[in-house]
Design a protein around this motif. Structure first.
Motif, PDB file in Angstrom:
ATOM      1  N   LYS A 117      -0.132   2.071 -75.328  1.00  0.00           N
ATOM      2  CA  LYS A 117      -0.208   1.195 -76.263  1.00  0.00           C
ATOM      3  C   LYS A 117       1.491   1.420 -76.840  1.00  0.00           C
ATOM      4  N   LEU A 118       1.776   2.686 -77.214  1.00  0.00           N
ATOM      5  CA  LEU A 118       3.048   3.099 -77.561  1.00  0.00           C
ATOM      6  C   LEU A 118       4.185   2.639 -76.822  1.00  0.00           C
ATOM      7  N   GLN A 119       4.040   2.917 -75.444  1.00  0.00           N
ATOM      8  CA  GLN A 119       4.845   2.510 -74.463  1.00  0.00           C
ATOM      9  C   GLN A 119       5.347   1.216 -74.467  1.00  0.00           C
ATOM     10  N   LEU A 120       4.573   0.088 -75.104  1.00  0.00           N
ATOM     11  CA  LEU A 120       4.843  -1.371 -75.316  1.00  0.00           C
ATOM     12  C   LEU A 120       6.108  -1.591 -76.277  1.00  0.00           C
ATOM     13  N   TYR A 121       6.283  -0.462 -77.281  1.00  0.00           N
ATOM     14  CA  TYR A 121       7.127  -0.736 -78.147  1.00  0.00           C
ATOM     15  C   TYR A 121       8.779  -0.229 -77.910  1.00  0.00           C
ATOM     16  N   ARG A 122       8.758   0.176 -76.788  1.00  0.00           N
ATOM     17  CA  ARG A 122      10.112   0.642 -76.283  1.00  0.00           C
ATOM     18  C   ARG A 122      11.120  -0.327 -76.352  1.00  0.00           C
ATOM     19  N   ASN A 123      12.334  -0.111 -76.781  1.00  0.00           N
ATOM     20  CA  ASN A 123      13.552  -1.086 -76.864  1.00  0.00           C
ATOM     21  C   ASN A 123      14.837  -0.048 -76.807  1.00  0.00           C
ATOM     22  N   ASP A 124      15.910  -0.767 -76.544  1.00  0.00           N
ATOM     23  CA  ASP A 124      17.144  -0.301 -76.597  1.00  0.00           C
ATOM     24  C   ASP A 124      17.705   0.487 -77.647  1.00  0.00           C
ATOM     25  N   GLY A 125      17.162  -0.115 -78.859  1.00  0.00           N
ATOM     26  CA  GLY A 125      17.730   0.436 -80.253  1.00  0.00           C
ATOM     27  C   GLY A 125      16.857   1.429 -80.867  1.00  0.00           C
ATOM     28  N   CYS A 126      15.472   1.730 -80.252  1.00  0.00           N
ATOM     29  CA  CYS A 126      14.573   2.415 -80.878  1.00  0.00           C
ATOM     30  C   CYS A 126      14.781   3.886 -80.429  1.00  0.00           C
ATOM     31  N   GLU A 127      14.649   4.769 -81.142  1.00  0.00           N
ATOM     32  CA  GLU A 127      14.721   6.460 -81.032  1.00  0.00           C
ATOM     33  C   GLU A 127      13.447   7.009 -80.936  1.00  0.00           C
ATOM     34  N   ALA A 128      12.561   6.654 -81.669  1.00  0.00           N
ATOM     35  CA  ALA A 128      11.216   7.072 -81.851  1.00  0.00           C
ATOM     36  C   ALA A 128      10.459   6.083 -81.855  1.00  0.00           C
ATOM     37  N   ILE A 129       9.027   6.333 -81.291  1.00  0.00           N
ATOM     38  CA  ILE A 129       7.906   5.417 -81.466  1.00  0.00           C
ATOM     39  C   ILE A 129       6.618   6.026 -82.037  1.00  0.00           C
ATOM     40  N   VAL A 130       6.475   6.069 -83.310  1.00  0.00           N
ATOM     41  CA  VAL A 130       5.392   7.077 -83.942  1.00  0.00           C
ATOM     42  C   VAL A 130       4.282   6.250 -84.508  1.00  0.00           C
ATOM     43  N   HIS A 134      -3.733   4.600 -91.069  1.00  0.00           N
ATOM     44  CA  HIS A 134      -4.153   4.360 -92.233  1.00  0.00           C
ATOM     45  C   HIS A 134      -2.960   4.859 -93.406  1.00  0.00           C
ATOM     46  N   GLY A 135      -1.856   4.673 -92.898  1.00  0.00           N
ATOM     47  CA  GLY A 135      -0.881   5.216 -93.615  1.00  0.00           C
ATOM     48  C   GLY A 135      -0.369   6.571 -93.360  1.00  0.00           C
ATOM     49  N   ASN A 136      -1.086   7.275 -92.485  1.00  0.00           N
ATOM     50  CA  ASN A 136      -0.531   8.722 -92.095  1.00  0.00           C
ATOM     51  C   ASN A 136       0.061   8.757 -91.007  1.00  0.00           C
ATOM     52  N   ILE A 137       1.407   9.004 -90.879  1.00  0.00           N
ATOM     53  CA  ILE A 137       2.164   9.151 -89.593  1.00  0.00           C
ATOM     54  C   ILE A 137       1.775  10.393 -88.758  1.00  0.00           C
ATOM     55  N   GLN A 138       1.907  10.059 -87.607  1.00  0.00           N
ATOM     56  CA  GLN A 138       1.551  10.964 -86.544  1.00  0.00           C
ATOM     57  C   GLN A 138       2.613  11.434 -85.647  1.00  0.00           C
ATOM     58  N   PRO A 139       3.670  12.228 -85.919  1.00  0.00           N
ATOM     59  CA  PRO A 139       4.924  12.370 -84.989  1.00  0.00           C
ATOM     60  C   PRO A 139       4.635  13.482 -83.935  1.00  0.00           C
ATOM     61  N   LEU A 140       3.613  13.948 -83.976  1.00  0.00           N
ATOM     62  CA  LEU A 140       3.045  14.869 -82.933  1.00  0.00           C
ATOM     63  C   LEU A 140       2.553  14.142 -81.620  1.00  0.00           C
ATOM     64  N   ILE A 141       2.025  13.034 -81.927  1.00  0.00           N
ATOM     65  CA  ILE A 141       1.251  12.113 -80.894  1.00  0.00           C
ATOM     66  C   ILE A 141       2.496  10.913 -80.879  1.00  0.00           C
ATOM     67  N   ALA A 142       3.657  11.041 -80.139  1.00  0.00           N
ATOM     68  CA  ALA A 142       4.531   9.989 -80.300  1.00  0.00           C
ATOM     69  C   ALA A 142       5.816  10.142 -79.161  1.00  0.00           C
ATOM     70  N   MET A 143       6.486   9.195 -79.006  1.00  0.00           N
ATOM     71  CA  MET A 143       7.590   9.007 -78.056  1.00  0.00           C
ATOM     72  C   MET A 143       9.124   9.394 -78.823  1.00  0.00           C
ATOM     73  N   TYR A 144       9.886  10.024 -77.762  1.00  0.00           N
ATOM     74  CA  TYR A 144      11.244  10.222 -78.461  1.00  0.00           C
ATOM     75  C   TYR A 144      12.257  10.077 -77.345  1.00  0.00           C
ATOM     76  N   HIS A 145      13.268   9.260 -77.810  1.00  0.00           N
ATOM     77  CA  HIS A 145      14.537   8.798 -76.562  1.00  0.00           C
ATOM     78  C   HIS A 145      15.220  10.073 -76.489  1.00  0.00           C
ATOM     79  N   HIS A 146      16.143  10.220 -75.455  1.00  0.00           N
ATOM     80  CA  HIS A 146      16.841  11.250 -75.020  1.00  0.00           C
ATOM     81  C   HIS A 146      18.078  11.556 -76.247  1.00  0.00           C
ATOM     82  N   ARG A 147      18.306  10.245 -77.024  1.00  0.00           N
ATOM     83  CA  ARG A 147      19.475  10.173 -77.777  1.00  0.00           C
ATOM     84  C   ARG A 147      19.119  11.091 -79.175  1.00  0.00           C
TER      85      ARG A 147
END
Length: 211
Positions: A117-130, A134-147
């Protein structure tokens, strides 16, 4: 994998570099249904990419990793002990890819469906998909661009190690996820008893907030 000249579309990263002080032993090798916690993360990532790198703490016994023919590294010496950002940067420095998808080693309810599901949100301008739960962000289960690699390095050199401070410095896309159980991480023996031994999951489930 391991050839720095090769560029992959996606590399999976499993962060197993913590000391597990609250758990009392390496969490990566605790088990749920007879399977090591770390293996749940590895198998979820292997549904997305064949290239997975495990970042380990220097004191972890590597025999299990070798037996399972896994690629593993330690944090770069300059940044050892500097937390998740150091692990992500260490992989980015040694294995080139367009995207990196990150998981911790202590989320034994993680699943590939969430990662897809996270992969579906990739685009050229995005650097992270997190994910946000319920309002708690989860940056250790996430995607990061090489930029983001050099931005991570800057934060490491400034000792700004909190993901909470890092994410606003890059173009982050937050994705609301309703799968509470997937984000349960096991930090203590009490949590192990609750979630693994007694299988006491949602709605009692809790998961880490951003640090």
């Amino acid at each position: 994998m391991g050839d720095e000249s090769s560029v992959n579309k996606m590399i999976g990263i499993v962060l197993a570099g913590g000391q597990s002080k609250r758990f009392g032993q390496p969490k990566a090798f605790a088990k749920r249904n007879g399977k090591e916690f770390i293996l749940y993360s590895i198998e979820a990532l292997q549904c997305i990419t064949k290239d997975v790198v495990v970042v380990i703490h220097p004191e972890i016994d590597t025999k299990w990793l070798q037996r399972n023919q896994l690629t593993y590294i330690q944090d770069l010496e300059l940044y050892q002990g500097k937390g998740p950002l150091a692990g992500i940067y260490s992989v980015m420095s040694q294995f080139k890819s367009e995207w990196y998808i990150v998981l911790p080693c202590d989320t034994p309810f993680i699943n590939a469906h969430l990662l897809k599901k996270l992969q579906l949100y990739r685009n050229d301008g995005c650097e992270a998909i997190v994910p946000s739960v319920h309002g708690n962000i989860q940056p250790l289960i996430a995607m990061y661009h090489h930029r983001v690699k050099e931005k991570i390095r800057w934060h490491l050199e400034q000792n700004k190690l909190s993901m909470k401070h890092f994410l606003p410095s890059i173009h982050t896309r937050y994705v609301e996820i309703n799968d509470d159980d997937a984000f349960i991480n096991i930090n203590t023996k009490d949590e192990y008893d609750q979630y693994i031994v007694h299988n006491n999951l949602f709605p009692q489930a809790s998961f880490s907030k951003t640090k």
